[in-house]
Design a protein around this motif. Structure first.
Motif, PDB file in Angstrom:
ATOM      1  N   PRO A 105       0.817  -1.207   0.000  1.00  0.00           N
ATOM      2  CA  PRO A 105       0.000   0.000   0.000  1.00  0.00           C
ATOM      3  C   PRO A 105       0.858   1.269   0.000  1.00  0.00           C
ATOM      4  CG  PRO A 105       0.135  -0.862   2.228  1.00  0.00           C
ATOM      5  CD  PRO A 105       0.931  -1.803   1.343  1.00  0.00           C
ATOM      6  N   ALA A 106       0.297   2.352  -0.540  1.00  0.00           N
ATOM      7  CA  ALA A 106       0.943   3.671  -0.454  1.00  0.00           C
ATOM      8  C   ALA A 106       1.064   4.067   1.013  1.00  0.00           C
ATOM      9  CB  ALA A 106       0.118   4.703  -1.218  1.00  0.00           C
ATOM     10  N   ALA A 107       2.004   4.947   1.290  1.00  0.00           N
ATOM     11  CA  ALA A 107       2.274   5.347   2.675  1.00  0.00           C
ATOM     12  C   ALA A 107       1.279   6.369   3.203  1.00  0.00           C
ATOM     13  CB  ALA A 107       3.690   5.886   2.791  1.00  0.00           C
ATOM     14  N   LEU A 108       0.376   6.855   2.346  1.00  0.00           N
ATOM     15  CA  LEU A 108      -0.625   7.813   2.806  1.00  0.00           C
ATOM     16  C   LEU A 108      -1.983   7.370   2.287  1.00  0.00           C
ATOM     17  CD1 LEU A 108      -0.107  11.540   3.250  1.00  0.00           C
ATOM     18  CD2 LEU A 108      -2.264  10.755   2.325  1.00  0.00           C
ATOM     19  N   GLY A 109      -2.951   7.289   3.189  1.00  0.00           N
ATOM     20  CA  GLY A 109      -4.285   6.833   2.802  1.00  0.00           C
ATOM     21  C   GLY A 109      -5.363   7.587   3.548  1.00  0.00           C
ATOM     22  N   THR A 110      -6.584   7.071   3.415  1.00  0.00           N
ATOM     23  CA  THR A 110      -7.755   7.713   4.015  1.00  0.00           C
ATOM     24  C   THR A 110      -8.547   6.688   4.817  1.00  0.00           C
ATOM     25  OG1 THR A 110      -7.883   9.217   2.121  1.00  0.00           O
ATOM     26  CG2 THR A 110      -9.844   9.058   3.508  1.00  0.00           C
ATOM     27  N   GLU A 111      -8.951   7.086   6.004  1.00  0.00           N
ATOM     28  CA  GLU A 111      -9.804   6.255   6.849  1.00  0.00           C
ATOM     29  C   GLU A 111     -11.163   6.093   6.162  1.00  0.00           C
ATOM     30  OE1 GLU A 111     -11.284   6.494  11.480  1.00  0.00           O
ATOM     31  OE2 GLU A 111     -11.230   8.340  10.291  1.00  0.00           O
ATOM     32  N   ALA A 112     -11.693   4.869   6.180  1.00  0.00           N
ATOM     33  CA  ALA A 112     -12.970   4.575   5.528  1.00  0.00           C
ATOM     34  C   ALA A 112     -13.985   4.117   6.556  1.00  0.00           C
ATOM     35  CB  ALA A 112     -12.780   3.503   4.465  1.00  0.00           C
ATOM     36  N   MET A 113     -15.192   4.657   6.458  1.00  0.00           N
ATOM     37  CA  MET A 113     -16.296   4.247   7.311  1.00  0.00           C
ATOM     38  C   MET A 113     -17.390   3.655   6.423  1.00  0.00           C
ATOM     39  SD  MET A 113     -18.544   6.462  10.007  1.00  0.00           S
ATOM     40  CE  MET A 113     -19.831   7.078   8.944  1.00  0.00           C
ATOM     41  N   ILE A 114     -17.875   2.470   6.781  1.00  0.00           N
ATOM     42  CA  ILE A 114     -18.937   1.836   6.000  1.00  0.00           C
ATOM     43  C   ILE A 114     -20.248   2.582   6.255  1.00  0.00           C
ATOM     44  CG2 ILE A 114     -20.250  -0.283   5.611  1.00  0.00           C
ATOM     45  CD1 ILE A 114     -17.756  -1.828   6.605  1.00  0.00           C
ATOM     46  N   VAL A 115     -20.888   3.023   5.159  1.00  0.00           N
ATOM     47  CA  VAL A 115     -22.144   3.759   5.290  1.00  0.00           C
ATOM     48  C   VAL A 115     -23.324   3.013   4.674  1.00  0.00           C
ATOM     49  CG1 VAL A 115     -21.077   6.035   5.481  1.00  0.00           C
ATOM     50  CG2 VAL A 115     -21.650   5.147   3.209  1.00  0.00           C
ATOM     51  N   ASP A 116     -23.050   1.918   3.911  1.00  0.00           N
ATOM     52  CA  ASP A 116     -24.152   1.168   3.313  1.00  0.00           C
ATOM     53  C   ASP A 116     -23.678  -0.241   2.941  1.00  0.00           C
ATOM     54  OD1 ASP A 116     -26.735   0.731   2.389  1.00  0.00           O
ATOM     55  OD2 ASP A 116     -26.346   1.561   0.404  1.00  0.00           O
ATOM     56  N   PHE A 117     -24.600  -1.180   3.014  1.00  0.00           N
ATOM     57  CA  PHE A 117     -24.372  -2.572   2.606  1.00  0.00           C
ATOM     58  C   PHE A 117     -25.396  -2.921   1.533  1.00  0.00           C
ATOM     59  CE2 PHE A 117     -22.952  -2.473   6.995  1.00  0.00           C
ATOM     60  CZ  PHE A 117     -21.834  -3.291   7.017  1.00  0.00           C
ATOM     61  N   ASN A 118     -25.032  -3.808   0.600  1.00  0.00           N
ATOM     62  CA  ASN A 118     -25.999  -4.310  -0.369  1.00  0.00           C
ATOM     63  C   ASN A 118     -25.484  -5.623  -0.942  1.00  0.00           C
ATOM     64  OD1 ASN A 118     -24.373  -3.793  -2.868  1.00  0.00           O
ATOM     65  ND2 ASN A 118     -24.579  -1.684  -2.170  1.00  0.00           N
ATOM     66  N   GLN A 119     -26.308  -6.262  -1.746  1.00  0.00           N
ATOM     67  CA  GLN A 119     -25.872  -7.463  -2.446  1.00  0.00           C
ATOM     68  C   GLN A 119     -25.721  -7.084  -3.913  1.00  0.00           C
ATOM     69  OE1 GLN A 119     -28.481 -10.852  -2.144  1.00  0.00           O
ATOM     70  NE2 GLN A 119     -26.882 -12.257  -2.818  1.00  0.00           N
ATOM     71  N   THR A 120     -24.544  -7.382  -4.489  1.00  0.00           N
ATOM     72  CA  THR A 120     -24.287  -7.032  -5.881  1.00  0.00           C
ATOM     73  C   THR A 120     -25.022  -7.993  -6.802  1.00  0.00           C
ATOM     74  OG1 THR A 120     -22.286  -8.383  -5.998  1.00  0.00           O
ATOM     75  CG2 THR A 120     -22.017  -6.099  -5.260  1.00  0.00           C
ATOM     76  N   GLU A 121     -25.085  -7.665  -8.106  1.00  0.00           N
ATOM     77  CA  GLU A 121     -25.795  -8.497  -9.078  1.00  0.00           C
ATOM     78  C   GLU A 121     -25.239  -9.913  -9.135  1.00  0.00           C
ATOM     79  OE1 GLU A 121     -25.980  -6.628 -12.886  1.00  0.00           O
ATOM     80  OE2 GLU A 121     -26.939  -4.825 -12.088  1.00  0.00           O
ATOM     81  N   ASP A 122     -23.934 -10.054  -8.851  1.00  0.00           N
ATOM     82  CA  ASP A 122     -23.327 -11.386  -8.894  1.00  0.00           C
ATOM     83  C   ASP A 122     -23.391 -12.100  -7.543  1.00  0.00           C
ATOM     84  OD1 ASP A 122     -21.497  -9.727  -7.668  1.00  0.00           O
ATOM     85  OD2 ASP A 122     -19.911 -10.041  -9.139  1.00  0.00           O
ATOM     86  N   GLY A 123     -24.214 -11.560  -6.615  1.00  0.00           N
ATOM     87  CA  GLY A 123     -24.440 -12.228  -5.343  1.00  0.00           C
ATOM     88  C   GLY A 123     -23.405 -11.955  -4.270  1.00  0.00           C
ATOM     89  N   LEU A 124     -22.460 -11.066  -4.546  1.00  0.00           N
ATOM     90  CA  LEU A 124     -21.419 -10.757  -3.561  1.00  0.00           C
ATOM     91  C   LEU A 124     -21.883  -9.643  -2.627  1.00  0.00           C
ATOM     92  CD1 LEU A 124     -18.288 -10.798  -5.895  1.00  0.00           C
ATOM     93  CD2 LEU A 124     -19.071 -12.609  -4.370  1.00  0.00           C
TER      94      LEU A 124
END
Length: 197
Positions: free
Chosen positions: A61-80
């Motif tokens: 990974p790059a040495a600088l990134g961004t914190e991520a917060m999950i704001v939504d869940f769903n099921q994709t068309e391929d079932g994932l």
């Protein structure tokens, strides 16, 4: 320098503060991470991949990134499992280690939100107009050119870095830029490259 442990999700895209990314989750290490985050409200870090791939062996990974917060869940068309994350604070990765399951853990230091709330300078006012047009085409409501968030140097820079047709390396460079006005100046200098003949 004080650090905290943060699970890292190396991706072939850049997440900016205030931005969002839709992700498909299927590897066991990330399914476990998402379960933990959903259960405990934990967050993880998104970093651009410098070497390797999103799937399989742990990527660098790059040495600088961004914190991520999950704001939504769903099921994709391929079932994932699909999730949408929103970018929060930027961080610098001090060191990493890889768990047995392949999940990369980082000791990270939070970066200050420099320039937060600073207004656009006159020489960058055109960028507010450009972003308003992009948001209009995308059907995203806003308060108008030079008003609300469209008057904030940092927010305009982050949003244009997301929307303009830049390479991921350029996006990473903009993420690493601490000065919001310098970030906007880089974008101004790139505008001629986006104009059609």
């Amino acid at each position: 320098m004080a650090t905290v442990e943060l699970p890292l999700f190396p991706l072939s895209s850049v997440l900016f503060p205030g931005g969002s990314l839709a992700l498909r989750i299927f590897e066991p290490r990330y399914l476990d991470l998402v379960k933990r985050c959903g259960r405990n409200g934990e967050r993880f870090g998104v970093c651009l991949i410098l070497a390797g791939r999103e799937v399989g062996e742990p990527a660098l990974p790059a040495a600088l990134g961004t914190e991520a917060m999950i704001v939504d869940f769903n099921q994709t068309e391929d079932g994932l499992l699909g999730i949408t994350v929103e970018g929060r604070r930027r961080f610098r990765v001090i060191r990493t280690r890889v768990r047995d399951d392949g999940l990369v853990l980082g000791d990270v230091a939070w970066l200050p939100a420099l320039g937060s709330g600073e207004r656009l300078r006159d020489e960058h006012a055109l960028l507010s107009v450009l972003l308003a047009r992009i948001l209009d085409k995308a059907g995203i409501e806003h308060e108008g050119v030079g008003k609300g968030r469209l008057a904030e140097a940092e927010w305009v820079g982050w949003r244009l870095a997301e929307w303009l047709p830049l390479s991921q390396a350029e996006r990473q460079h903009l993420l690493q830029e601490d000065d919001p006005h310098a970030r906007l100046q880089r974008l101004v200098e790139r505008l001629p490259d986006f104009q059609t003949e």
